[in-house]
Design a protein around this motif. Structure first.
Motif, PDB file in Angstrom:
ATOM      1  N   VAL A 131      71.124 -16.768  -3.930  1.00 50.79           N
ATOM      2  CA  VAL A 131      72.090 -16.660  -2.676  1.00 50.79           C
ATOM      3  C   VAL A 131      72.769 -15.464  -2.411  1.00 50.79           C
ATOM      4  CG1 VAL A 131      73.920 -17.860  -1.304  1.00 50.79           C
ATOM      5  CG2 VAL A 131      71.926 -19.131  -2.718  1.00 50.79           C
ATOM      6  N   LYS A 132      73.619 -15.047  -3.569  1.00 49.84           N
ATOM      7  CA  LYS A 132      74.220 -13.678  -3.452  1.00 49.84           C
ATOM      8  C   LYS A 132      73.360 -12.542  -3.249  1.00 49.84           C
ATOM      9  CE  LYS A 132      77.873 -12.972  -6.463  1.00 49.84           C
ATOM     10  NZ  LYS A 132      78.414 -13.056  -7.713  1.00 49.84           N
ATOM     11  N   GLN A 133      72.086 -12.370  -3.663  1.00 50.41           N
ATOM     12  CA  GLN A 133      71.345 -11.249  -3.376  1.00 50.41           C
ATOM     13  C   GLN A 133      70.664 -11.588  -2.100  1.00 50.41           C
ATOM     14  OE1 GLN A 133      68.951 -12.483  -6.935  1.00 50.41           O
ATOM     15  NE2 GLN A 133      69.253 -10.145  -7.613  1.00 50.41           N
ATOM     16  N   ALA A 134      70.418 -12.521  -1.643  1.00 50.14           N
ATOM     17  CA  ALA A 134      70.017 -12.673  -0.213  1.00 50.14           C
ATOM     18  C   ALA A 134      71.194 -12.173   0.707  1.00 50.14           C
ATOM     19  CB  ALA A 134      69.555 -13.982   0.124  1.00 50.14           C
ATOM     20  N   CYS A 135      72.363 -12.545   0.312  1.00 49.64           N
ATOM     21  CA  CYS A 135      73.437 -12.192   1.351  1.00 49.64           C
ATOM     22  C   CYS A 135      73.718 -10.847   1.167  1.00 49.64           C
ATOM     23  CB  CYS A 135      74.758 -12.921   0.581  1.00 49.64           C
ATOM     24  SG  CYS A 135      74.756 -14.760   0.953  1.00 49.64           S
ATOM     25  N   ALA A 136      73.604 -10.159   0.278  1.00 48.70           N
ATOM     26  CA  ALA A 136      73.574  -8.689  -0.233  1.00 48.70           C
ATOM     27  C   ALA A 136      72.444  -7.977   0.877  1.00 48.70           C
ATOM     28  CB  ALA A 136      73.370  -8.113  -1.495  1.00 48.70           C
ATOM     29  N   ALA A 137      71.463  -8.544   0.926  1.00 54.84           N
ATOM     30  CA  ALA A 137      70.308  -7.830   1.423  1.00 54.84           C
ATOM     31  C   ALA A 137      70.630  -7.930   3.102  1.00 54.84           C
ATOM     32  CB  ALA A 137      69.010  -8.699   1.274  1.00 54.84           C
ATOM     33  N   VAL A 138      71.158  -9.127   3.481  1.00 51.52           N
ATOM     34  CA  VAL A 138      71.412  -9.406   4.994  1.00 51.52           C
ATOM     35  C   VAL A 138      72.840  -8.274   5.312  1.00 51.52           C
ATOM     36  CG1 VAL A 138      72.447 -10.954   6.786  1.00 51.52           C
ATOM     37  CG2 VAL A 138      70.611 -11.501   5.102  1.00 51.52           C
ATOM     38  N   GLY A 139      73.814  -8.394   4.535  1.00 53.73           N
ATOM     39  CA  GLY A 139      74.950  -7.633   4.742  1.00 53.73           C
ATOM     40  C   GLY A 139      74.982  -6.160   4.484  1.00 53.73           C
ATOM     41  N   GLN A 140      74.054  -5.749   3.503  1.00 53.98           N
ATOM     42  CA  GLN A 140      73.837  -4.397   3.611  1.00 53.98           C
ATOM     43  C   GLN A 140      73.447  -3.686   4.833  1.00 53.98           C
ATOM     44  OE1 GLN A 140      74.965  -2.241   1.021  1.00 53.98           O
ATOM     45  NE2 GLN A 140      74.409  -0.411   2.187  1.00 53.98           N
ATOM     46  N   ALA A 141      72.316  -4.460   5.310  1.00 54.60           N
ATOM     47  CA  ALA A 141      71.712  -3.898   6.816  1.00 54.60           C
ATOM     48  C   ALA A 141      72.792  -4.091   7.526  1.00 54.60           C
ATOM     49  CB  ALA A 141      70.523  -4.717   7.055  1.00 54.60           C
ATOM     50  N   ARG A 142      73.699  -5.087   7.853  1.00 51.00           N
ATOM     51  CA  ARG A 142      74.627  -5.156   8.704  1.00 51.00           C
ATOM     52  C   ARG A 142      75.470  -4.147   8.662  1.00 51.00           C
ATOM     53  NH1 ARG A 142      76.431  -9.590  12.181  1.00 51.00           N
ATOM     54  NH2 ARG A 142      74.331 -10.169  12.220  1.00 51.00           N
ATOM     55  N   LEU A 143      75.961  -3.859   7.377  1.00 45.68           N
ATOM     56  CA  LEU A 143      77.248  -2.682   7.118  1.00 45.68           C
ATOM     57  C   LEU A 143      76.866  -1.351   7.596  1.00 45.68           C
ATOM     58  CD1 LEU A 143      79.732  -3.222   5.905  1.00 45.68           C
ATOM     59  CD2 LEU A 143      78.651  -2.601   3.536  1.00 45.68           C
ATOM     60  N   MET A 144      75.347  -1.217   7.248  1.00 41.28           N
ATOM     61  CA  MET A 144      74.876   0.242   7.548  1.00 41.28           C
ATOM     62  C   MET A 144      74.689   0.195   9.218  1.00 41.28           C
ATOM     63  SD  MET A 144      74.567   2.340   5.290  1.00 41.28           S
ATOM     64  CE  MET A 144      73.884   3.693   6.045  1.00 41.28           C
ATOM     65  N   MET A 145      74.396  -0.706   9.859  1.00 43.23           N
ATOM     66  CA  MET A 145      74.392  -0.795  11.282  1.00 43.23           C
ATOM     67  C   MET A 145      75.434  -0.381  11.898  1.00 43.23           C
ATOM     68  SD  MET A 145      73.083  -3.673  13.920  1.00 43.23           S
ATOM     69  CE  MET A 145      74.683  -4.625  13.856  1.00 43.23           C
ATOM     70  N   ILE A 146      76.705  -0.930  11.523  1.00 46.51           N
ATOM     71  CA  ILE A 146      78.035  -0.587  11.870  1.00 46.51           C
ATOM     72  C   ILE A 146      78.359   0.995  11.621  1.00 46.51           C
ATOM     73  CG2 ILE A 146      80.436  -1.118  11.615  1.00 46.51           C
ATOM     74  CD1 ILE A 146      79.270  -4.157  11.219  1.00 46.51           C
ATOM     75  N   TYR A 147      78.077   1.087  10.484  1.00 47.97           N
ATOM     76  CA  TYR A 147      78.473   2.599  10.027  1.00 47.97           C
ATOM     77  C   TYR A 147      77.753   3.593  10.884  1.00 47.97           C
ATOM     78  CZ  TYR A 147      81.467   1.498   5.979  1.00 47.97           C
ATOM     79  OH  TYR A 147      82.497   1.119   4.916  1.00 47.97           O
ATOM     80  N   GLN A 148      76.419   3.454  10.897  1.00 49.46           N
ATOM     81  CA  GLN A 148      75.565   4.228  11.832  1.00 49.46           C
ATOM     82  C   GLN A 148      76.230   4.442  13.085  1.00 49.46           C
ATOM     83  OE1 GLN A 148      71.472   3.303  10.733  1.00 49.46           O
ATOM     84  NE2 GLN A 148      71.399   5.063   9.949  1.00 49.46           N
ATOM     85  N   LYS A 149      76.410   3.362  13.576  1.00 56.36           N
ATOM     86  CA  LYS A 149      76.971   3.192  15.100  1.00 56.36           C
ATOM     87  C   LYS A 149      78.308   4.279  15.154  1.00 56.36           C
ATOM     88  CE  LYS A 149      78.268  -0.011  18.729  1.00 56.36           C
ATOM     89  NZ  LYS A 149      79.743   0.268  18.711  1.00 56.36           N
ATOM     90  N   LEU A 150      79.238   4.001  14.245  1.00 52.36           N
ATOM     91  CA  LEU A 150      80.531   4.505  14.165  1.00 52.36           C
ATOM     92  C   LEU A 150      80.433   5.997  14.064  1.00 52.36           C
ATOM     93  CD1 LEU A 150      82.629   1.953  12.465  1.00 52.36           C
ATOM     94  CD2 LEU A 150      82.654   2.406  15.078  1.00 52.36           C
ATOM     95  N   PHE A 151      79.378   6.346  12.884  1.00 49.96           N
ATOM     96  CA  PHE A 151      79.266   7.966  12.767  1.00 49.96           C
ATOM     97  C   PHE A 151      78.595   8.497  13.849  1.00 49.96           C
ATOM     98  CE2 PHE A 151      80.104   6.773   8.097  1.00 49.96           C
ATOM     99  CZ  PHE A 151      80.878   7.724   7.848  1.00 49.96           C
ATOM    100  N   ALA A 152      77.713   7.802  14.544  1.00 52.89           N
ATOM    101  CA  ALA A 152      77.031   8.344  15.448  1.00 52.89           C
ATOM    102  C   ALA A 152      77.898   8.906  16.742  1.00 52.89           C
ATOM    103  CB  ALA A 152      75.749   7.642  16.066  1.00 52.89           C
TER     104      ALA A 152
END
Ligand code: GLU
Length: 291
Positions: free
Chosen positions: A88-109
């Motif tokens: 469950v934690k690993q699945a959460c990490a997979a979902v969360g990492q993608a979400r986190l990157m989406m936000i970072y990419q948007k902000l850096f862009a």
């Protein structure tokens, strides 16, 4: 907070931080989230990104090590933070990492900067071929002007069976070592290193400069005061060992206000500075292997 004036030696060390060219900044889950709701603190993330873009605009190489994958994933999937099940934690990490990157990419862009995601495990460092590949990728990204955003690959590395690099404080020191960074800034939930835990001992003194790690090794306390993230002060001292031996100056500072990043790189007296002492015989793979 410091209670003595910096001496000449510290003034000179601090001033030299202005010249640092390759900077790794680590931010932890507890600094990225609202403690009350567990939601991401977007204002804080936005400010963090702006600070990093400004360093980049000054011509410095910048790498961000960001935690938060598991915490963000849990929130998205509505999973209780006390959930212990590893898949469950690993699945959460997979979902969360993608979400986190989406936000970072948007902000850096928004500031015209490009980011890249690098996820590492213990084997990235211990295995010589993996390490060389990781080194080449980081080097090329920095040459291309990209800001790498790094985390442990929590979907395959498991903290519970000690298969991981450790925590992200340590990971960021490992990254600093791998890329030959000259400054590592660890953003924490405390101002820096104290002679004792300032939350329980009001007489604890603030240590602004550490020139010899042996003098402070027993000062790290296990707890961080927060229940998200994994790095206590002892983890930070562990990270300092890697950074200092690799020739990287390291500053632990309070990430409550991320403007501390530019204050540190302007040579101002924030956080605890661990002065680098490069040891050419220090072997990071060997160090991690023996952990
Ligand atoms: N890699 C973990 C995450 O992103 C955090 C580990 C740490 O903060 O030390 O959720």
């Amino acid at each position: 907070m410091r209670n003595t004036d910096p001496d000449e030696k510290e003034r000179s060390y601090r001033s030299r931080l202005k010249e640092r060219k390759r900077i790794v900044v680590k931010i932890g889950s507890s600094s990225l989230h609202h403690m009350t709701t567990g939601e991401l603190n977007l204002t804080k993330m936005e400010r963090l990104v702006r600070e990093l873009c400004e360093l980049k605009n000054q011509g410095k190489d910048v790498i961000l090590v960001s935690s938060g994958a598991i915490a963000v994933g849990r929130k998205v999937m509505n999973i209780n933070p006390s959930e212990k099940d590893i898949p469950v934690k690993q699945a959460c990490a997979a979902v969360g990492q993608a979400r986190l990157m989406m936000i970072y990419q948007k902000l850096f862009a928004e500031y015209n900067h490009t980011t890249a995601q690098i996820l590492m495990t213990k084997h990235t460092i211990v295995d010589e071929i993996n390490r060389r590949n990781a080194h080449n990728t980081f080097t090329q990204l920095l040459k291309m002007g990209v800001i790498p955003v790094v985390n442990e690959n929590d979907t395959v590395a498991i903290h519970e069976v000690e298969d991981t690099i450790g925590d992200n404080d340590f990971l960021s020191a490992v990254v600093a070592n791998l890329v030959g960074a000259d400054l590592l800034i660890l953003l924490s939930d405390i101002d820096g290193l104290y002679t004792d835990d300032p939350r329980s001992n009001k007489d604890a003194g603030f240590i602004s400069l550490v020139e010899d790690l042996n003098d402070v090794m027993d000062m790290g306390k296990e707890s961080t005061g927060s229940n998200i993230g994994t790095g206590g002060m002892s983890a930070k001292l562990h990270a300092a060992t890697v950074a200092v031996n690799a020739g990287t100056d390291m500053v632990i500072a309070n990430g409550k206000d991320v403007s501390v990043i530019h204050k540190i790189t302007e040579g101002r007296f924030y956080g605890t500075l661990f002065k680098s002492r490069k040891d050419d015989s220090f072997d990071i793979a060997d160090y991690i292997d023996k952990m």
